[in-house]
Design an enzyme around this catalytic site. Structure first.
Site, PDB file in Angstrom:
ATOM      1  CG  ASP A   1      28.334  -7.490  46.446  1.00 22.89           C
ATOM      2  OD1 ASP A   1      29.036  -7.086  47.389  1.00 22.89           O
ATOM      3  OD2 ASP A   1      28.710  -7.461  45.262  1.00 22.89           O
TER       4      ASP A   1
ATOM      5  CG  ASP B   1      33.900  -6.926  54.767  1.00 22.03           C
ATOM      6  OD1 ASP B   1      34.725  -5.995  54.812  1.00 22.03           O
ATOM      7  OD2 ASP B   1      34.222  -8.099  54.520  1.00 22.03           O
TER       8      ASP B   1
ATOM      9  CB  CYS C   1      40.481  -5.657  54.385  1.00 23.50           C
ATOM     10  SG  CYS C   1      39.904  -5.179  52.736  1.00 23.50           S
TER      11      CYS C   1
END
Length: 437
Positions: A294, A337, A390
């Site tokens: 990340d 993601d 999302c």
């Protein structure tokens, strides 16, 4: 009796805290971080903390509607101090949505707060506006669509005000999915989200624990349980502390189930891991994880803490942008993601209603494209890439995948999935599974 009075009349510290958080929302930190900072340390009772959270999230979730209603009683709202409008807006939220708080208490607290900061003259304005709102609510149902239908001629503005969703988002959804789905999305992101947990599938008898929790909730995803808003059992704290549960939204769990995560070929590289909710879900399911990365080191530290609580082996972690990765090893599956506009999370992150802009969305589409191109080179022949967002935006979802397939020889689409809006405020997710020839 004293506690009941505090709860019924909304202790002033809760209103003050809510005001200060709303004043800083989007300036210094996301609203949840501001709430966490404000409410930790034991200075607030559980009742005050709950009311502060309700006022902040409730106001943000209904801000556009409240602002429109209040503007009907203001001659020049743009000339009023921003903090004053927030004070009146918080009181309006109480009047419209919190029946347990007496109207006189809401009005009195707001008027006193305006007087203390802005003087007697503006306090009279605040009093007049709120009294007018009370009178209108006594003769009209301000929660009914019919009220706005009779007063707002522009259909798009009417939907924007009623569902408290920015007009540009509704226009994006209408263009991409049609007017019916656009309204469905707006309705889905305007409800109070249901709490949801993921049962640690690495523990013995995890199915028995999920069955037990389902007595008060319902099964969701591979190992999750969803509860009705405000009904999360008190004993959940013990299970969380024991590492038998994790907080994870239903949308995140459903997309992993839809993409058949338990059968992913390992090792897996989670290239946009964040706090590692999906990474650790894979570890719990016994899927080998090569690494998780990340761009933000504190999130990776949080993943390490969560793995320790869950009694899981922490996968190798490294800090890097997925657009410029530096992976050692060869994954058979890559989980992306990706950073996205988050338009499917407005129920859980209501501050995005005002913080997100069309320009930011365009920048995120470009970032997603660069990430896809960058990580694809790490995937061997026969490997898979799971792409997840999302958001509800064709340019970030199916449009992004179509463009990638068109420019990438040997890439094929095996599965594509989009969550269905529900009445639980679940995040609206998109997922696609790609394969490399």
């Amino acid at each position: 009796m004293k506690k009941k009075k505090q709860n019924d009349e909304a202790p002033l510290p809760a209103r003050e805290a809510a005001l200060r958080i709303l004043e800083r929302t989007g300036i210094s930190a996301p609203v949840q971080s501001l709430l966490d900072t404000k409410l930790t340390g034991g200075l607030f009772s559980r009742q005050e903390a709950a009311l502060t959270t309700e006022l902040v999230y409730g106001y943000l979730r209904s801000e556009i509607r409240i602002s429109w209603l209040l503007s009907q009683f203001m001659k020049a709202p743009e000339k009023l101090p921003a903090s004053m409008k927030l004070m009146i807006g918080i009181a309006a939220y109480e009047l419209l949505y919190l029946d347990r708080i007496p109207a006189h208490a809401s009005v009195s607290a707001a008027v006193d707060a305006v007087r203390a900061r802005f003087g007697q003259g503006l306090s009279r304005v605040a009093n007049g506006v709120l009294r007018s709102l009370i009178r209108l609510s006594e003769s009209e149902d301000l929660k009914a669509f019919a009220f706005y239908e009779s007063r707002i001629k522009d259909p798009m503005e009417r939907l924007s005000v009623f569902h408290s969703v920015p007009r540009w988002m509704l226009e994006l959804w209408t263009k991409g999915y049609g007017p019916e789905k656009a309204e469905t999305f707006a309705r889905a992101v305007s409800v109070v989200p249901s709490p949801c947990v993921r049962v640690n599938a690495a523990r013995d008898e995890w199915e028995a624990l999920r069955d037990f929790l389902c007595k008060e909730g319902e099964a969701v995803g591979i190992s999750g349980v969803r509860f009705a808003p405000g009904t999360q059992p008190e004993y959940m704290r013990d299970y969380l502390r024991q590492g038998r549960l994790s907080i994870q939204g239903a949308g995140s769990q459903l997309v992993l189930e839809a993409l058949d995560a338990p059968r992913w070929e390992g090792p897996v590289w989670d290239a946009c891991a964040g706090r590692g909710g999906k990474t650790l879900a894979l570890v719990e399911l016994g899927v080998p994880v090569l690494a998780a990365s990340d761009t933000y080191q504190p999130r990776l530290r949080g993943m390490r803490d969560d793995a320790k609580r869950l009694v899981l082996k922490t996968p190798p972690l490294f800090c890097a942008s997925a657009a410029e990765p530096a992976l050692r090893g060869t994954p058979r599956t890559i989980l992306l993601d990706v950073p996205c506009s988050g338009l499917g999370t407005l129920a859980r992150h209501p501050d995005l209603r005002t913080l997100r802009t069309p320009g930011q969305v365009a920048g995120l589409v470009d970032l997603q494209r660069r990430i896809l191109d960058a990580v694809w080179s790490y995937l061997p022949s026969g490997g898979h890439l799971a792409y997840i967002t999302c958001t509800m935006n064709p340019a970030e979802n199916e449009g992004q995948i179509d463009a990638f397939l068109a420019r990438t020889p040997g890439a094929s689409l095996e599965k594509q999935w989009q969550s269905t809006p529900d009445a639980f405020g679940s995040d609206l997710m998109y997922g696609a599974m790609l394969k490399k020839a």
